[in-house]
Scaffold this motif. Structure first.
Motif, PDB file in Angstrom:
ATOM      1  N   SER A  79      34.225  17.519 -18.546  1.00  0.00           N
ATOM      2  CA  SER A  79      35.334  18.169 -19.610  1.00  0.00           C
ATOM      3  C   SER A  79      36.117  18.994 -18.994  1.00  0.00           C
ATOM      4  CB  SER A  79      33.843  19.038 -20.440  1.00  0.00           C
ATOM      5  OG  SER A  79      32.447  18.413 -20.764  1.00  0.00           O
ATOM      6  N   ILE A  80      37.394  18.770 -19.192  1.00  0.00           N
ATOM      7  CA  ILE A  80      38.484  19.466 -19.296  1.00  0.00           C
ATOM      8  C   ILE A  80      38.947  20.297 -20.293  1.00  0.00           C
ATOM      9  CG2 ILE A  80      40.976  19.394 -18.803  1.00  0.00           C
ATOM     10  CD1 ILE A  80      39.283  17.461 -16.773  1.00  0.00           C
ATOM     11  N   PHE A  81      38.748  20.294 -21.054  1.00  0.00           N
ATOM     12  CA  PHE A  81      38.603  21.650 -22.136  1.00  0.00           C
ATOM     13  C   PHE A  81      37.958  21.503 -23.702  1.00  0.00           C
ATOM     14  CE2 PHE A  81      42.108  19.203 -24.011  1.00  0.00           C
ATOM     15  CZ  PHE A  81      42.059  19.905 -24.869  1.00  0.00           C
ATOM     16  N   ILE A  82      37.672  22.666 -23.984  1.00  0.00           N
ATOM     17  CA  ILE A  82      37.205  22.615 -25.790  1.00  0.00           C
ATOM     18  C   ILE A  82      37.686  23.180 -26.438  1.00  0.00           C
ATOM     19  CG2 ILE A  82      35.407  23.319 -26.867  1.00  0.00           C
ATOM     20  CD1 ILE A  82      33.660  23.480 -24.524  1.00  0.00           C
ATOM     21  N   GLY A  83      37.825  22.870 -28.148  1.00  0.00           N
ATOM     22  CA  GLY A  83      38.924  23.062 -28.477  1.00  0.00           C
ATOM     23  C   GLY A  83      40.337  22.402 -29.403  1.00  0.00           C
ATOM     24  N   SER A  84      40.985  22.659 -30.088  1.00  0.00           N
ATOM     25  CA  SER A  84      41.608  21.652 -30.816  1.00  0.00           C
ATOM     26  C   SER A  84      42.811  21.177 -30.596  1.00  0.00           C
ATOM     27  CB  SER A  84      42.582  22.195 -31.952  1.00  0.00           C
ATOM     28  OG  SER A  84      41.684  22.980 -33.249  1.00  0.00           O
ATOM     29  N   LEU A  85      42.833  19.643 -29.798  1.00  0.00           N
ATOM     30  CA  LEU A  85      43.754  19.139 -29.159  1.00  0.00           C
ATOM     31  C   LEU A  85      45.369  19.382 -29.441  1.00  0.00           C
ATOM     32  CD1 LEU A  85      43.666  16.769 -26.691  1.00  0.00           C
ATOM     33  CD2 LEU A  85      43.868  15.157 -28.831  1.00  0.00           C
ATOM     34  N   ASN A  86      45.954  20.114 -28.450  1.00  0.00           N
ATOM     35  CA  ASN A  86      47.401  19.849 -28.347  1.00  0.00           C
ATOM     36  C   ASN A  86      48.075  20.062 -27.265  1.00  0.00           C
ATOM     37  OD1 ASN A  86      48.245  22.715 -27.690  1.00  0.00           O
ATOM     38  ND2 ASN A  86      46.711  23.079 -29.338  1.00  0.00           N
TER      39      ASN A  86
END
Length: 229
Positions: free
Chosen positions: A146-153
């Motif tokens: 898992s690289i990150f958690i949150g809205s993709l931008n």
């Protein structure tokens, strides 16, 4: 007998096998240095590096040492039962790693395979998770992260974080995956922009981005199939 007068800690800190392992990696150490880390101490008359060198010479290197018995190892002056056990345990770990069956790894031959690999885990997540699958030349999964958690931008999806792991794992290619908590897997403008950015970075590094898959509720969309990869 096992001595304790000349230990690894008695060497200049920046030249000890332990320090070199931490700064340069285990692969940079010689067989003698790796054994010295296991042995920890030498004898009253010799350093631990000298002891490890004598051990290797006695068994003509690792080839014979790997099949040595505890009795044969403890017959070496300066090596008692504890040190012999540590050496044998390390040899057995190496032997078991060598027997690992890489063919048992999950192989991805299609977008469906990739989606299936993560569907149960990602379909019900309440936040967006961006996951990367790192593959070998046979398209087998070497690692999932898992690289990150949150809205993709594009401002928070840093290619360096994704490809840093790919380089560390010697990956031939990667597959990027993220979920849409709404259950609708339709790609957004940001999804497409991020995908194009990652594909271009992969080309520069020689690590192919095979696909970017969006996971919805029991459904998925492959951006490769949509022509964006």
């Amino acid at each position: 007998m096992e001595g304790s007068s000349l230990m690894i800690k008695d060497y200049p800190k920046d030249s000890t096998p332990r320090e070199r392992l931490m700064t340069e990696g285990a692969a940079s150490l010689s067989n003698q240095e790796l054994l010295a880390i296991l042995l920890r101490t030498g004898t009253k008359k010799e350093s631990v590096l000298q002891l490890s060198n004598r051990l290797l010479k006695n068994f003509e290197g690792l080839r014979l040492l790997k099949d040595a018995t505890i009795e044969e190892i403890t017959s070496i002056y300066g090596i008692g039962q504890v040190k012999a056990i540590q050496i044998l345990a390390s040899i057995e770990l190496g032997r078991r790693i060598g027997r690992l069956q890489y063919d048992d790894r999950y192989t991805i031959r299609s977008p469906e395979d990739a989606a299936k690999f993560v569907m149960d885990e990602m379909r019900f997540l309440s936040q967006e998770h961006f996951v990367a699958l790192y593959l070998n030349t046979k398209n087998q999964v070497l690692h999932k992260q898992s690289i990150f958690i949150g809205s993709l931008n594009s401002s928070i999806v840093h290619p360096r974080e994704i490809f840093k792991v790919a380089l560390k794992r010697s990956s031939a290619s990667i597959i990027c995956i993220h979920n849409h908590p709404s259950g609708d897997a339709t790609p957004s403008r940001e999804d497409i922009e991020v995908t194009k950015r990652l594909v271009e970075c992969g080309k520069l590094l020689g690590i192919e981005v095979l696909d970017h898959i969006i996971i919805g509720d029991t459904k998925f969309i492959s951006l490769k199939e949509k022509g964006y990869v």
